[in-house]
Scaffold this motif. Sequence first.
Motif, PDB file in Angstrom:
ATOM      1  N   ASP A 154       0.835  -1.192   0.000  1.00 22.37           N
ATOM      2  CA  ASP A 154       0.000   0.000   0.000  1.00 22.37           C
ATOM      3  C   ASP A 154       0.876   1.250   0.000  1.00 22.37           C
ATOM      4  N   LEU A 155       0.652   2.137  -0.981  1.00 23.56           N
ATOM      5  CA  LEU A 155       1.523   3.302  -1.146  1.00 23.56           C
ATOM      6  C   LEU A 155       1.432   4.250   0.036  1.00 23.56           C
ATOM      7  N   ASP A 156       0.243   4.393   0.626  1.00 21.38           N
ATOM      8  CA  ASP A 156       0.104   5.271   1.792  1.00 21.38           C
ATOM      9  C   ASP A 156       0.953   4.764   2.952  1.00 21.38           C
ATOM     10  N   LYS A 157       0.928   3.458   3.168  1.00 22.91           N
ATOM     11  CA  LYS A 157       1.739   2.893   4.252  1.00 22.91           C
ATOM     12  C   LYS A 157       3.226   3.042   3.952  1.00 22.91           C
ATOM     13  N   LEU A 158       3.631   2.778   2.700  1.00 21.84           N
ATOM     14  CA  LEU A 158       5.039   2.941   2.339  1.00 21.84           C
ATOM     15  C   LEU A 158       5.500   4.365   2.584  1.00 21.84           C
TER      16      LEU A 158
ATOM     17  N   GLU B  62       7.796   6.608  -5.436  1.00 24.88           N
ATOM     18  CA  GLU B  62       7.836   8.059  -5.338  1.00 24.88           C
ATOM     19  C   GLU B  62       7.270   8.505  -4.013  1.00 24.88           C
ATOM     20  N   LEU B  63       8.046   9.254  -3.274  1.00 25.68           N
ATOM     21  CA  LEU B  63       7.622   9.749  -1.975  1.00 25.68           C
ATOM     22  C   LEU B  63       6.748  10.977  -2.172  1.00 25.68           C
ATOM     23  N   ASP B  64       5.507  10.896  -1.706  1.00 25.17           N
ATOM     24  CA  ASP B  64       4.592  12.027  -1.864  1.00 25.17           C
ATOM     25  C   ASP B  64       5.169  13.278  -1.222  1.00 25.17           C
ATOM     26  N   GLY B  65       5.134  14.359  -1.980  1.00 22.71           N
ATOM     27  CA  GLY B  65       5.594  15.640  -1.431  1.00 22.71           C
ATOM     28  C   GLY B  65       7.063  15.637  -1.087  1.00 22.71           C
ATOM     29  N   ALA B  66       7.882  14.942  -1.887  1.00 21.40           N
ATOM     30  CA  ALA B  66       9.301  14.821  -1.555  1.00 21.40           C
ATOM     31  C   ALA B  66      10.006  16.160  -1.542  1.00 21.40           C
TER      32      ALA B  66
ATOM     33  N   LEU C 208      10.786   7.050   9.269  1.00 18.61           N
ATOM     34  CA  LEU C 208      12.200   6.695   9.443  1.00 18.61           C
ATOM     35  C   LEU C 208      13.144   7.740   8.868  1.00 18.61           C
ATOM     36  N   GLY C 209      12.648   8.594   7.981  1.00 20.05           N
ATOM     37  CA  GLY C 209      13.506   9.606   7.364  1.00 20.05           C
ATOM     38  C   GLY C 209      14.378   9.072   6.254  1.00 20.05           C
ATOM     39  N   ILE C 210      13.887   8.112   5.493  1.00 16.76           N
ATOM     40  CA  ILE C 210      14.683   7.542   4.396  1.00 16.76           C
ATOM     41  C   ILE C 210      14.809   8.569   3.277  1.00 16.76           C
ATOM     42  N   PRO C 211      16.012   8.846   2.802  1.00 12.56           N
ATOM     43  CA  PRO C 211      16.177   9.791   1.687  1.00 12.56           C
ATOM     44  C   PRO C 211      15.363   9.347   0.472  1.00 12.56           C
ATOM     45  N   ALA C 212      14.659  10.281  -0.150  1.00 14.74           N
ATOM     46  CA  ALA C 212      13.746   9.958  -1.254  1.00 14.74           C
ATOM     47  C   ALA C 212      14.469   9.295  -2.415  1.00 14.74           C
ATOM     48  N   GLU C 213      15.727   9.661  -2.651  1.00 11.02           N
ATOM     49  CA  GLU C 213      16.428   9.128  -3.825  1.00 11.02           C
ATOM     50  C   GLU C 213      16.803   7.654  -3.665  1.00 11.02           C
ATOM     51  N   LEU C 214      16.717   7.120  -2.464  1.00 13.08           N
ATOM     52  CA  LEU C 214      17.049   5.715  -2.243  1.00 13.08           C
ATOM     53  C   LEU C 214      15.825   4.796  -2.352  1.00 13.08           C
ATOM     54  N   LEU C 215      14.637   5.392  -2.458  1.00 10.18           N
ATOM     55  CA  LEU C 215      13.406   4.600  -2.447  1.00 10.18           C
ATOM     56  C   LEU C 215      13.055   4.098  -3.837  1.00 10.18           C
TER      57      LEU C 215
END
Length: 447
Positions: free
Chosen positions: A102-106, A123-127, A113-120
């Motif tokens: 589920d994208l909302d949970k991800l 797509e992180l919403d509102g990155a 956790l503060g995972i950098p968006a470029e490592l995911l």
Amino acid sequence: MSPGARSCIRCGGRLARDNGDELCGPCARGRERLPRLEPAQWRTEDMRNALLTREFGEVLRAWRRHPAHGGRPVPQIDLAGWLGITQGQLSRIESGRNRVRDLDKLNWYARTLGIPAELLWFELDGADDPGPPVTRDLELGNGALVPTTAPLSSSLLVESFSTVLEQYVRTDRVAGAHRLLPIITQQMRYVDQLDETGGSAPMGLQPLRARFAEFLGWLHQDAGNLPAASEWTRRAATLAGECGDERLQSYTLVRQSNIAAESGNPSAAIDLARVALRTPSNLSPRLRTLGLLQLAHGHALRRERGESDRAIGQAWDNAADSGAGDDLAGYCTPEFIRMEAAHSWVQLGKPEAAEEALLKALPLWQVEDRRDLGRGLALLAVAQARTGQAEQSLEAARRALAIAAETHSSRTMRQLHRLPEELRSRGGVDQAIELRKLLHRTVRAQR
């Protein structure tokens, strides 16, 4: 460092002699706050390998075991609290039994956790937005914390409603349906609204909705509203099918069979019971026993003695394998089986067998099953009336009526309303007159 000196497992600082903990004071005060990894710490070999799997369970396990946390893994219960889930759920995610898709949970887990968006890998919403503060717990001046980081957890909400439903089921068995109907109707509306709050439906919502719908159907049935009972139970079967819960689907089919029998449609009762019994091997012994008892009752209504007795025999054979506990059919005890068998035997014109079964069952009935005790006493009264025991029948009817007056069980009252004619036709005229008076007073008091 002097011999015997101890150091904090997180920061390496020296521990005071009177500190029995493994953390120093500052680290202990920060225990309730989620520790943040620096950007470079997300690029260690273990973390990068975990992120490359695209399985969030691997990421969570690698995060808990990161050396930055002081050499010991962060306890699952701590991380679960920060993520807003239970420890059991976290364990299933890490083991791969529950895969997070589920994208909302991800998004929520990654942001927490503060995972950098470029490592995911998603797509992180509102990155590009600054997002919420890194730590949203409120720290007071004395070092105490007011925890505010965890969101309203849908899973915990579902779990809470499940616990509430179990309590209402127990209440119904003692007090009957009439007090619970308005409450459960309102609860059902609220459970339905959980699916209308936007985003994905909470995990476990569909089975919960099916259970509430089935229970509401049962309450309507015991209150005497068979059309509403049929409608709600049909909805429960649909919801159970949508979520792929075969056991719950079979249980709702058994319940539909029971309603069909009470509605005077034995053919439908038999067909529904047969479909319920065709479920694969995950059908519990108690649930299979319920299906067989319902099959027996359908045949009894059609006066098919051989088929009915055969199904009752299979129910007893099957009940021998029943273990303790079943979240759906836990009430299918030996006493319940005897009562249901007696119900079929009354229909088949075998009152002696029905009386014998009930006299064995009723002394063993549990206090928490008071409503069904009333029904069993009403069946006993009918069986005794048919064997010419007018006084004993009237006494059993009095006791059944006292319980029915408390529980408002229409099933019990239906049996009792038929009883005066049974008594009168077998010579118990005085007892029939007395019972009619008692019934009239009870009905008038309930209005």
